[in-house]
Design a protein around this motif. Sequence first.
Motif, PDB file in Angstrom:
ATOM      1  N   HIS A 111     -54.897   4.113 -53.951  1.00 30.42           N
ATOM      2  CA  HIS A 111     -54.411   3.892 -52.582  1.00 30.42           C
ATOM      3  C   HIS A 111     -55.422   3.125 -51.717  1.00 30.42           C
ATOM      4  N   SER A 136     -59.222   4.733 -42.035  1.00 26.47           N
ATOM      5  CA  SER A 136     -57.855   5.249 -42.151  1.00 26.47           C
ATOM      6  C   SER A 136     -57.806   6.698 -41.678  1.00 26.47           C
ATOM      7  N   GLY A 137     -56.682   7.350 -41.965  1.00 35.00           N
ATOM      8  CA  GLY A 137     -56.533   8.743 -41.551  1.00 35.00           C
ATOM      9  C   GLY A 137     -57.445   9.682 -42.330  1.00 35.00           C
ATOM     10  N   GLY A 138     -57.755   9.311 -43.565  1.00 34.51           N
ATOM     11  CA  GLY A 138     -58.551  10.195 -44.414  1.00 34.51           C
ATOM     12  C   GLY A 138     -59.919   9.647 -44.765  1.00 34.51           C
ATOM     13  N   HIS A 139     -60.189   8.399 -44.438  1.00 38.82           N
ATOM     14  CA  HIS A 139     -61.453   7.775 -44.863  1.00 38.82           C
ATOM     15  C   HIS A 139     -62.065   6.879 -43.797  1.00 38.82           C
ATOM     16  N   ASP A 167     -56.635  11.288 -34.138  1.00 37.70           N
ATOM     17  CA  ASP A 167     -55.493  12.212 -34.121  1.00 37.70           C
ATOM     18  C   ASP A 167     -55.858  13.560 -33.500  1.00 37.70           C
ATOM     19  N   GLY A 269     -55.409   2.339 -41.189  1.00 42.61           N
ATOM     20  CA  GLY A 269     -54.633   2.544 -39.964  1.00 42.61           C
ATOM     21  C   GLY A 269     -55.367   2.288 -38.659  1.00 42.61           C
ATOM     22  N   ASN A 273     -56.063  -0.764 -34.269  1.00 45.59           N
ATOM     23  CA  ASN A 273     -56.563  -0.578 -32.905  1.00 45.59           C
ATOM     24  C   ASN A 273     -56.998  -1.913 -32.286  1.00 45.59           C
ATOM     25  N   ASP A 301     -50.051   2.870 -44.058  1.00 49.54           N
ATOM     26  CA  ASP A 301     -49.535   2.871 -45.423  1.00 49.54           C
ATOM     27  C   ASP A 301     -48.279   2.008 -45.582  1.00 49.54           C
TER      28      ASP A 301
HETATM   29  P1  ATP Z   1     -55.876   7.488 -46.233  1.00 48.92           P
HETATM   30  O1  ATP Z   1     -55.428   6.081 -46.413  1.00 48.92           O
HETATM   31  O2  ATP Z   1     -57.338   7.618 -45.964  1.00 48.92           O
HETATM   32  O3  ATP Z   1     -55.400   8.371 -47.313  1.00 48.92           O
HETATM   33  P2  ATP Z   1     -53.757   7.636 -44.301  1.00 48.92           P
HETATM   34  O4  ATP Z   1     -52.998   6.882 -45.333  1.00 48.92           O
HETATM   35  O5  ATP Z   1     -53.132   8.806 -43.686  1.00 48.92           O
HETATM   36  O6  ATP Z   1     -55.183   8.035 -44.895  1.00 48.92           O
HETATM   37  P3  ATP Z   1     -53.485   5.292 -42.721  1.00 48.92           P
HETATM   38  O7  ATP Z   1     -52.013   5.306 -42.889  1.00 48.92           O
HETATM   39  O8  ATP Z   1     -54.226   4.134 -43.245  1.00 48.92           O
HETATM   40  O9  ATP Z   1     -54.167   6.641 -43.161  1.00 48.92           O
HETATM   41  O10 ATP Z   1     -53.797   5.359 -41.165  1.00 48.92           O
HETATM   42  C1  ATP Z   1     -53.289   6.351 -40.332  1.00 48.92           C
HETATM   43  C2  ATP Z   1     -54.287   6.604 -39.235  1.00 48.92           C
HETATM   44  O11 ATP Z   1     -54.402   5.469 -38.384  1.00 48.92           O
HETATM   45  C3  ATP Z   1     -53.903   7.770 -38.346  1.00 48.92           C
HETATM   46  O12 ATP Z   1     -55.015   8.623 -38.241  1.00 48.92           O
HETATM   47  C4  ATP Z   1     -53.564   7.096 -37.019  1.00 48.92           C
HETATM   48  O13 ATP Z   1     -53.850   7.881 -35.897  1.00 48.92           O
HETATM   49  C5  ATP Z   1     -54.470   5.883 -37.044  1.00 48.92           C
HETATM   50  N1  ATP Z   1     -54.000   4.826 -36.139  1.00 48.92           N
HETATM   51  C6  ATP Z   1     -52.837   4.134 -36.195  1.00 48.92           C
HETATM   52  N2  ATP Z   1     -52.745   3.252 -35.172  1.00 48.92           N
HETATM   53  C7  ATP Z   1     -53.897   3.390 -34.442  1.00 48.92           C
HETATM   54  C8  ATP Z   1     -54.422   2.747 -33.272  1.00 48.92           C
HETATM   55  N3  ATP Z   1     -53.743   1.804 -32.626  1.00 48.92           N
HETATM   56  N4  ATP Z   1     -55.644   3.143 -32.843  1.00 48.92           N
HETATM   57  C9  ATP Z   1     -56.338   4.085 -33.492  1.00 48.92           C
HETATM   58  N5  ATP Z   1     -55.898   4.737 -34.581  1.00 48.92           N
HETATM   59  C10 ATP Z   1     -54.691   4.383 -35.062  1.00 48.92           C
END
Ligand code: ATP
Length: 344
Positions: A111, A136-139, A167, A269, A273, A301
Amino acid sequence: MRVLGIETSCDETGVALYDSEQGLLGHELYSQVELHAQYGGVVPELASRDHVRKIIPLLTDLLQKTGTQREQIDGVAYTAGPGLIGALLVGASVGRSLAWAWGVPAIGVHHLEGHLLAPMLETPAPIFPFLALLVSGGHTQLVAVRGIGQYQLLGESVDDAAGEAFDKTAKLLGLGYPGGAALARLAEQGRPEMFHFSRPMTNRAGLDFSFSGLKTQVLTTWQAQENPSEQVRADIARAFEDAIVDTLVIKCRRALQETRLQRLVIAGGVGANKRLRQQLQALGKSLRIQVFYPRIEFCTDNGAMIALAGCLRLQAGQSNTLDFNARPRWLMTAIDETYQAKSP
Ligand code: ATP
Ligand code: MG
Ligand code: FE
Protein backbone atom coordinates in the motif's frame (compact mmCIF):
# COMPACT_ATOMS: atom_id res chain seq x y z
CA MET A 1 0.47 -3.67 -20.65
CA ARG A 2 -2.95 -2.99 -19.13
CA VAL A 3 -3.41 -3.66 -15.42
CA LEU A 4 -6.46 -3.68 -13.18
CA GLY A 5 -5.75 -2.28 -9.70
CA ILE A 6 -7.77 -2.99 -6.55
CA GLU A 7 -7.42 -1.16 -3.22
CA THR A 8 -9.27 -2.31 -0.07
CA SER A 9 -6.73 -1.86 2.75
CA CYS A 10 -8.89 0.30 4.98
CA ASP A 11 -12.14 2.19 4.40
CA GLU A 12 -11.92 3.03 0.70
CA THR A 13 -12.85 0.65 -2.10
CA GLY A 14 -10.85 1.72 -5.14
CA VAL A 15 -10.49 0.15 -8.60
CA ALA A 16 -8.61 1.45 -11.63
CA LEU A 17 -7.21 0.53 -15.02
CA TYR A 18 -3.68 1.63 -15.86
CA ASP A 19 -2.06 1.20 -19.25
CA SER A 20 1.73 1.38 -19.55
CA GLU A 21 1.40 3.23 -22.89
CA GLN A 22 -1.71 5.36 -22.36
CA GLY A 23 -1.53 6.01 -18.61
CA LEU A 24 -4.59 5.94 -16.37
CA LEU A 25 -7.68 4.84 -18.32
CA GLY A 26 -10.21 5.23 -15.52
CA HIS A 27 -10.82 4.75 -11.82
CA GLU A 28 -13.72 4.34 -9.40
CA LEU A 29 -13.72 5.02 -5.68
CA TYR A 30 -16.18 4.43 -2.89
CA SER A 31 -15.42 5.87 0.54
CA GLN A 32 -16.98 4.31 3.65
CA VAL A 33 -16.30 7.42 5.67
CA GLU A 34 -19.98 7.99 6.55
CA LEU A 35 -20.39 4.40 7.66
CA HIS A 36 -17.63 4.73 10.26
CA ALA A 37 -18.15 8.38 11.25
CA GLN A 38 -20.83 7.49 13.81
CA TYR A 39 -18.31 5.27 15.64
CA GLY A 40 -15.53 7.86 15.63
CA GLY A 41 -13.15 5.51 13.84
CA VAL A 42 -12.96 2.67 11.32
CA VAL A 43 -14.75 -0.50 12.50
CA PRO A 44 -12.78 -3.32 10.81
CA GLU A 45 -15.62 -5.83 10.44
CA LEU A 46 -17.97 -3.24 8.94
CA ALA A 47 -15.20 -2.18 6.57
CA SER A 48 -14.69 -5.75 5.24
CA ARG A 49 -18.42 -6.27 4.72
CA ASP A 50 -18.82 -3.01 2.87
CA HIS A 51 -15.89 -3.82 0.57
CA VAL A 52 -17.70 -7.08 -0.26
CA ARG A 53 -20.84 -5.12 -1.18
CA LYS A 54 -19.15 -2.46 -3.28
CA ILE A 55 -16.29 -4.09 -5.11
CA ILE A 56 -18.13 -5.94 -7.88
CA PRO A 57 -20.42 -3.01 -8.82
CA LEU A 58 -17.36 -0.72 -8.91
CA LEU A 59 -15.48 -3.15 -11.15
CA THR A 60 -18.46 -3.51 -13.47
CA ASP A 61 -18.73 0.29 -13.70
CA LEU A 62 -15.02 0.67 -14.40
CA LEU A 63 -15.00 -1.87 -17.23
CA GLN A 64 -18.16 -0.39 -18.72
CA LYS A 65 -17.07 3.26 -18.51
CA THR A 66 -13.66 2.52 -20.02
CA GLY A 67 -15.15 0.20 -22.65
CA THR A 68 -12.78 -2.56 -21.60
CA GLN A 69 -13.16 -6.22 -22.51
CA ARG A 70 -11.58 -8.71 -20.13
CA GLU A 71 -9.30 -9.97 -22.94
CA GLN A 72 -7.60 -6.55 -22.89
CA ILE A 73 -6.43 -6.91 -19.28
CA ASP A 74 -2.90 -8.27 -18.89
CA GLY A 75 -2.62 -8.46 -15.10
CA VAL A 76 -4.37 -7.81 -11.79
CA ALA A 77 -2.82 -5.86 -8.91
CA TYR A 78 -4.38 -5.80 -5.46
CA THR A 79 -3.25 -4.21 -2.20
CA ALA A 80 -1.77 -7.07 -0.16
CA GLY A 81 -0.84 -4.97 2.89
CA PRO A 82 -0.29 -3.32 5.26
CA GLY A 83 -3.81 -2.66 6.46
CA LEU A 84 -6.86 -4.28 8.06
CA ILE A 85 -6.65 -8.02 7.42
CA GLY A 86 -10.36 -8.56 6.72
CA ALA A 87 -10.49 -5.58 4.37
CA LEU A 88 -7.30 -6.65 2.56
CA LEU A 89 -8.64 -10.17 2.07
CA VAL A 90 -11.63 -8.89 0.11
CA GLY A 91 -9.48 -7.17 -2.51
CA ALA A 92 -6.95 -10.01 -2.52
CA SER A 93 -9.63 -12.69 -3.04
CA VAL A 94 -11.37 -10.79 -5.82
CA GLY A 95 -8.04 -9.88 -7.47
CA ARG A 96 -6.67 -13.40 -7.38
CA SER A 97 -9.96 -14.93 -8.57
CA LEU A 98 -10.13 -12.59 -11.56
CA ALA A 99 -6.49 -13.25 -12.43
CA TRP A 100 -7.13 -16.99 -12.28
CA ALA A 101 -10.32 -16.77 -14.34
CA TRP A 102 -8.71 -14.53 -16.95
CA GLY A 103 -5.45 -16.48 -17.05
CA VAL A 104 -3.27 -13.46 -16.28
CA PRO A 105 -0.66 -12.85 -13.55
CA ALA A 106 -1.66 -11.40 -10.16
CA ILE A 107 0.50 -9.22 -7.98
CA GLY A 108 0.08 -8.14 -4.35
CA VAL A 109 1.09 -4.49 -4.02
CA HIS A 110 2.43 -2.80 -0.90
CA HIS A 111 0.00 0.00 0.00
CA LEU A 112 2.75 2.49 0.85
CA GLU A 113 4.56 1.77 -2.40
CA GLY A 114 1.28 2.73 -4.04
CA HIS A 115 1.24 6.05 -2.16
CA LEU A 116 4.94 6.68 -2.94
CA LEU A 117 4.50 6.12 -6.66
CA ALA A 118 1.13 7.94 -6.99
CA PRO A 119 2.81 11.18 -8.19
CA MET A 120 3.94 9.17 -11.23
CA LEU A 121 0.31 9.21 -12.40
CA GLU A 122 0.78 12.92 -13.17
CA THR A 123 2.59 14.79 -15.94
CA PRO A 124 5.41 15.56 -15.59
CA ALA A 125 6.11 12.42 -13.57
CA PRO A 126 9.05 12.42 -11.18
CA ILE A 127 12.01 10.30 -12.22
CA PHE A 128 14.25 8.35 -9.84
CA PRO A 129 15.95 9.09 -7.53
CA PHE A 130 13.82 11.32 -5.31
CA LEU A 131 13.11 12.11 -1.69
CA ALA A 132 9.56 11.18 -0.69
CA LEU A 133 7.61 12.65 2.17
CA LEU A 134 4.91 10.11 2.90
CA VAL A 135 2.29 11.65 5.16
CA SER A 136 -0.82 9.53 5.57
CA GLY A 137 -3.29 8.44 8.22
CA GLY A 138 -1.00 5.70 9.49
CA HIS A 139 2.49 6.81 8.47
CA THR A 140 4.86 9.76 8.45
CA GLN A 141 8.10 8.86 6.72
CA LEU A 142 10.96 10.37 4.80
CA VAL A 143 12.15 7.87 2.22
CA ALA A 144 15.01 8.02 -0.28
CA VAL A 145 13.54 6.36 -3.37
CA ARG A 146 16.24 5.23 -5.81
CA GLY A 147 14.08 2.93 -7.94
CA ILE A 148 11.13 0.55 -7.70
CA GLY A 149 11.61 -1.38 -4.46
CA GLN A 150 14.70 0.62 -3.46
CA TYR A 151 13.35 2.42 -0.45
CA GLN A 152 15.68 3.71 2.26
CA LEU A 153 13.83 4.87 5.34
CA LEU A 154 15.53 8.07 6.55
CA GLY A 155 13.14 9.00 9.33
CA GLU A 156 9.63 8.39 10.62
CA SER A 157 7.22 9.29 13.37
CA VAL A 158 8.02 7.74 16.71
CA ASP A 159 4.34 8.05 17.72
CA ASP A 160 1.30 9.51 15.89
CA ALA A 161 1.31 9.89 12.12
CA ALA A 162 0.67 13.38 10.75
CA GLY A 163 -2.80 12.39 9.48
CA GLU A 164 -3.60 10.76 12.81
CA ALA A 165 -2.58 13.99 14.59
CA PHE A 166 -4.88 15.96 12.27
CA ASP A 167 -7.77 13.56 12.92
CA LYS A 168 -7.31 13.39 16.71
CA THR A 169 -6.96 17.16 17.01
CA ALA A 170 -10.01 17.68 14.81
CA LYS A 171 -11.98 15.37 17.10
CA LEU A 172 -11.04 17.26 20.25
CA LEU A 173 -11.95 20.55 18.58
CA GLY A 174 -15.38 19.04 17.90
CA LEU A 175 -14.95 18.62 14.14
CA GLY A 176 -16.03 14.97 13.99
CA TYR A 177 -14.22 12.04 12.40
CA PRO A 178 -12.15 11.85 10.27
CA GLY A 179 -11.64 15.57 10.62
CA GLY A 180 -8.24 16.20 8.99
CA ALA A 181 -9.69 17.94 5.94
CA ALA A 182 -12.32 19.79 8.06
CA LEU A 183 -9.59 21.05 10.39
CA ALA A 184 -7.63 22.32 7.38
CA ARG A 185 -10.74 24.13 6.10
CA LEU A 186 -11.30 25.73 9.52
CA ALA A 187 -7.62 26.76 9.70
CA GLU A 188 -8.15 28.82 6.55
CA GLN A 189 -10.37 31.15 8.61
CA GLY A 190 -7.78 31.31 11.40
CA ARG A 191 -5.38 34.20 11.98
CA PRO A 192 -1.66 33.39 12.07
CA GLU A 193 0.33 33.54 15.33
CA MET A 194 -2.68 34.02 17.63
CA PHE A 195 -1.51 30.82 19.32
CA HIS A 196 1.79 29.01 19.11
CA PHE A 197 2.53 25.28 19.37
CA SER A 198 5.94 23.66 19.35
CA ARG A 199 7.70 22.17 16.32
CA PRO A 200 8.53 18.77 17.86
CA MET A 201 12.02 17.30 17.46
CA THR A 202 13.26 20.05 15.13
CA ASN A 203 15.88 21.35 17.58
CA ARG A 204 17.85 18.12 17.54
CA ALA A 205 19.61 16.20 14.80
CA GLY A 206 17.87 13.48 12.84
CA LEU A 207 14.87 13.01 10.62
CA ASP A 208 12.32 11.44 12.97
CA PHE A 209 9.03 13.05 13.92
CA SER A 210 6.78 13.08 16.98
CA PHE A 211 3.26 14.45 16.76
CA SER A 212 1.45 13.01 19.77
CA GLY A 213 2.42 15.88 22.10
CA LEU A 214 0.86 18.48 19.80
CA LYS A 215 -2.70 17.32 20.35
CA THR A 216 -2.19 17.62 24.12
CA GLN A 217 -0.97 21.18 23.64
CA VAL A 218 -4.07 21.91 21.59
CA LEU A 219 -6.31 20.26 24.17
CA THR A 220 -4.97 22.30 27.11
CA THR A 221 -5.14 25.51 25.07
CA TRP A 222 -8.70 24.75 23.94
CA GLN A 223 -9.86 23.86 27.46
CA ALA A 224 -8.32 27.04 28.87
CA GLN A 225 -10.63 29.19 26.71
CA GLU A 226 -13.76 30.50 28.40
CA ASN A 227 -16.65 30.57 25.94
CA PRO A 228 -14.38 30.33 22.91
CA SER A 229 -15.70 31.99 19.75
CA GLU A 230 -15.66 30.32 16.36
CA GLN A 231 -12.78 32.67 15.49
CA VAL A 232 -10.71 31.36 18.41
CA ARG A 233 -11.36 27.79 17.33
CA ALA A 234 -10.18 28.68 13.84
CA ASP A 235 -7.09 30.45 15.26
CA ILE A 236 -6.17 27.31 17.22
CA ALA A 237 -6.71 25.14 14.13
CA ARG A 238 -4.43 27.50 12.19
CA ALA A 239 -1.70 27.34 14.85
CA PHE A 240 -1.90 23.54 14.89
CA GLU A 241 -1.69 23.30 11.10
CA ASP A 242 1.24 25.74 11.04
CA ALA A 243 3.09 23.66 13.64
CA ILE A 244 2.68 20.43 11.66
CA VAL A 245 3.47 22.02 8.29
CA ASP A 246 6.53 23.86 9.65
CA THR A 247 7.85 20.67 11.23
CA LEU A 248 7.42 18.69 8.00
CA VAL A 249 9.08 21.45 5.96
CA ILE A 250 12.07 21.71 8.35
CA LYS A 251 12.67 17.95 8.15
CA CYS A 252 12.27 17.88 4.36
CA ARG A 253 14.83 20.66 4.03
CA ARG A 254 17.22 18.74 6.27
CA ALA A 255 16.72 15.47 4.36
CA LEU A 256 17.23 17.18 1.00
CA GLN A 257 20.43 18.81 2.22
CA GLU A 258 21.74 15.56 3.71
CA THR A 259 20.93 13.34 0.74
CA ARG A 260 21.52 15.97 -1.97
CA LEU A 261 18.52 14.53 -3.80
CA GLN A 262 17.21 16.92 -6.44
CA ARG A 263 13.53 15.98 -6.44
CA LEU A 264 10.91 15.98 -3.69
CA VAL A 265 7.73 13.94 -3.88
CA ILE A 266 4.78 14.37 -1.52
CA ALA A 267 2.41 11.45 -1.04
CA GLY A 268 -0.36 10.29 1.28
CA GLY A 269 -3.56 11.92 2.53
CA VAL A 270 -1.96 14.86 4.33
CA GLY A 271 -0.37 15.70 0.99
CA ALA A 272 -3.81 17.08 0.13
CA ASN A 273 -3.20 19.86 2.64
CA LYS A 274 -3.03 23.19 0.79
CA ARG A 275 -0.66 24.95 3.17
CA LEU A 276 1.72 21.98 3.15
CA ARG A 277 1.72 21.96 -0.65
CA GLN A 278 2.40 25.72 -0.76
CA GLN A 279 5.19 25.60 1.80
CA LEU A 280 6.95 22.64 0.16
CA GLN A 281 6.65 24.34 -3.19
CA ALA A 282 8.38 27.38 -1.64
CA LEU A 283 11.06 25.12 -0.15
CA GLY A 284 11.66 23.61 -3.59
CA LYS A 285 12.05 27.06 -5.07
CA SER A 286 14.56 28.16 -2.46
CA LEU A 287 16.63 24.97 -2.85
CA ARG A 288 16.12 24.91 -6.64
CA ILE A 289 14.72 21.42 -6.70
CA GLN A 290 11.57 20.07 -8.36
CA VAL A 291 8.52 19.26 -6.24
CA PHE A 292 5.89 16.70 -7.29
CA TYR A 293 2.45 15.81 -5.88
CA PRO A 294 -0.38 13.55 -6.90
CA ARG A 295 -3.65 15.34 -7.68
CA ILE A 296 -5.69 15.82 -4.47
CA GLU A 297 -7.90 12.76 -5.02
CA PHE A 298 -4.86 10.48 -5.40
CA CYS A 299 -3.28 11.66 -2.12
CA THR A 300 -5.74 9.55 -0.12
CA ASP A 301 -6.39 5.87 -0.85
CA ASN A 302 -7.32 4.94 -4.40
CA GLY A 303 -7.08 2.11 -6.93
CA ALA A 304 -5.07 4.11 -9.48
CA MET A 305 -1.87 4.06 -7.43
CA ILE A 306 -2.20 0.29 -6.96
CA ALA A 307 -2.75 -0.29 -10.69
CA LEU A 308 0.32 1.83 -11.47
CA ALA A 309 2.60 0.15 -8.92
CA GLY A 310 1.35 -3.29 -9.99
CA CYS A 311 1.96 -2.46 -13.65
CA LEU A 312 5.56 -1.41 -12.96
CA ARG A 313 6.17 -4.61 -10.99
CA LEU A 314 4.55 -6.86 -13.59
CA GLN A 315 6.53 -5.15 -16.36
CA ALA A 316 9.67 -5.97 -14.38
CA GLY A 317 8.60 -9.62 -14.59
CA GLN A 318 7.50 -9.94 -10.96
CA SER A 319 4.29 -11.56 -9.76
CA ASN A 320 2.82 -13.66 -6.95
CA THR A 321 1.43 -17.16 -6.97
CA LEU A 322 -2.31 -17.32 -6.33
CA ASP A 323 -1.80 -18.60 -2.77
CA PHE A 324 0.03 -15.41 -1.77
CA ASN A 325 -1.76 -14.00 1.21
CA ALA A 326 -2.59 -10.55 2.56
CA ARG A 327 -0.18 -9.15 5.15
CA PRO A 328 -1.54 -6.80 7.81
CA ARG A 329 2.08 -5.90 8.63
CA TRP A 330 4.65 -5.66 5.91
CA LEU A 331 7.89 -3.67 5.93
CA MET A 332 8.64 -1.55 2.88
CA THR A 333 12.16 -2.92 2.88
CA ALA A 334 10.79 -6.45 2.46
CA ILE A 335 8.73 -6.02 -0.70
CA ASP A 336 10.98 -7.50 -3.37
CA GLU A 337 11.57 -10.76 -1.57
CA THR A 338 7.86 -11.61 -1.72
CA TYR A 339 7.78 -11.73 -5.51
CA GLN A 340 8.55 -14.52 -7.89
CA ALA A 341 10.67 -13.45 -10.80
CA LYS A 342 9.56 -14.68 -14.22
CA SER A 343 11.77 -17.57 -15.30
CA PRO A 344 13.91 -16.53 -18.28
P1 ATP B 1 -1.93 4.59 5.53
O1 ATP B 1 -1.83 4.89 4.08
O2 ATP B 1 -0.76 5.07 6.32
O3 ATP B 1 -2.27 3.18 5.79
P2 ATP B 1 -4.50 5.85 5.34
O4 ATP B 1 -4.60 5.07 4.08
O5 ATP B 1 -5.63 5.83 6.27
O6 ATP B 1 -3.16 5.44 6.10
P3 ATP B 1 -4.53 8.14 3.65
O7 ATP B 1 -5.79 7.69 3.01
O8 ATP B 1 -3.34 8.26 2.80
O9 ATP B 1 -4.20 7.35 4.97
O10 ATP B 1 -4.79 9.57 4.28
C1 ATP B 1 -5.83 9.83 5.17
C2 ATP B 1 -5.39 10.92 6.11
O11 ATP B 1 -5.21 12.15 5.42
C3 ATP B 1 -6.39 11.18 7.21
O12 ATP B 1 -5.70 11.16 8.44
C4 ATP B 1 -6.92 12.57 6.87
O13 ATP B 1 -7.28 13.33 7.99
C5 ATP B 1 -5.72 13.21 6.19
N1 ATP B 1 -6.11 14.34 5.34
C6 ATP B 1 -6.91 14.33 4.24
N2 ATP B 1 -7.05 15.58 3.73
C7 ATP B 1 -6.31 16.41 4.54
C8 ATP B 1 -6.03 17.81 4.53
N3 ATP B 1 -6.55 18.63 3.62
N4 ATP B 1 -5.21 18.28 5.50
C9 ATP B 1 -4.67 17.47 6.42
N5 ATP B 1 -4.91 16.15 6.49
C10 ATP B 1 -5.71 15.62 5.55
MG1 MG C 1 -9.35 6.25 4.37
FE1 FE D 1 -3.28 4.99 2.58
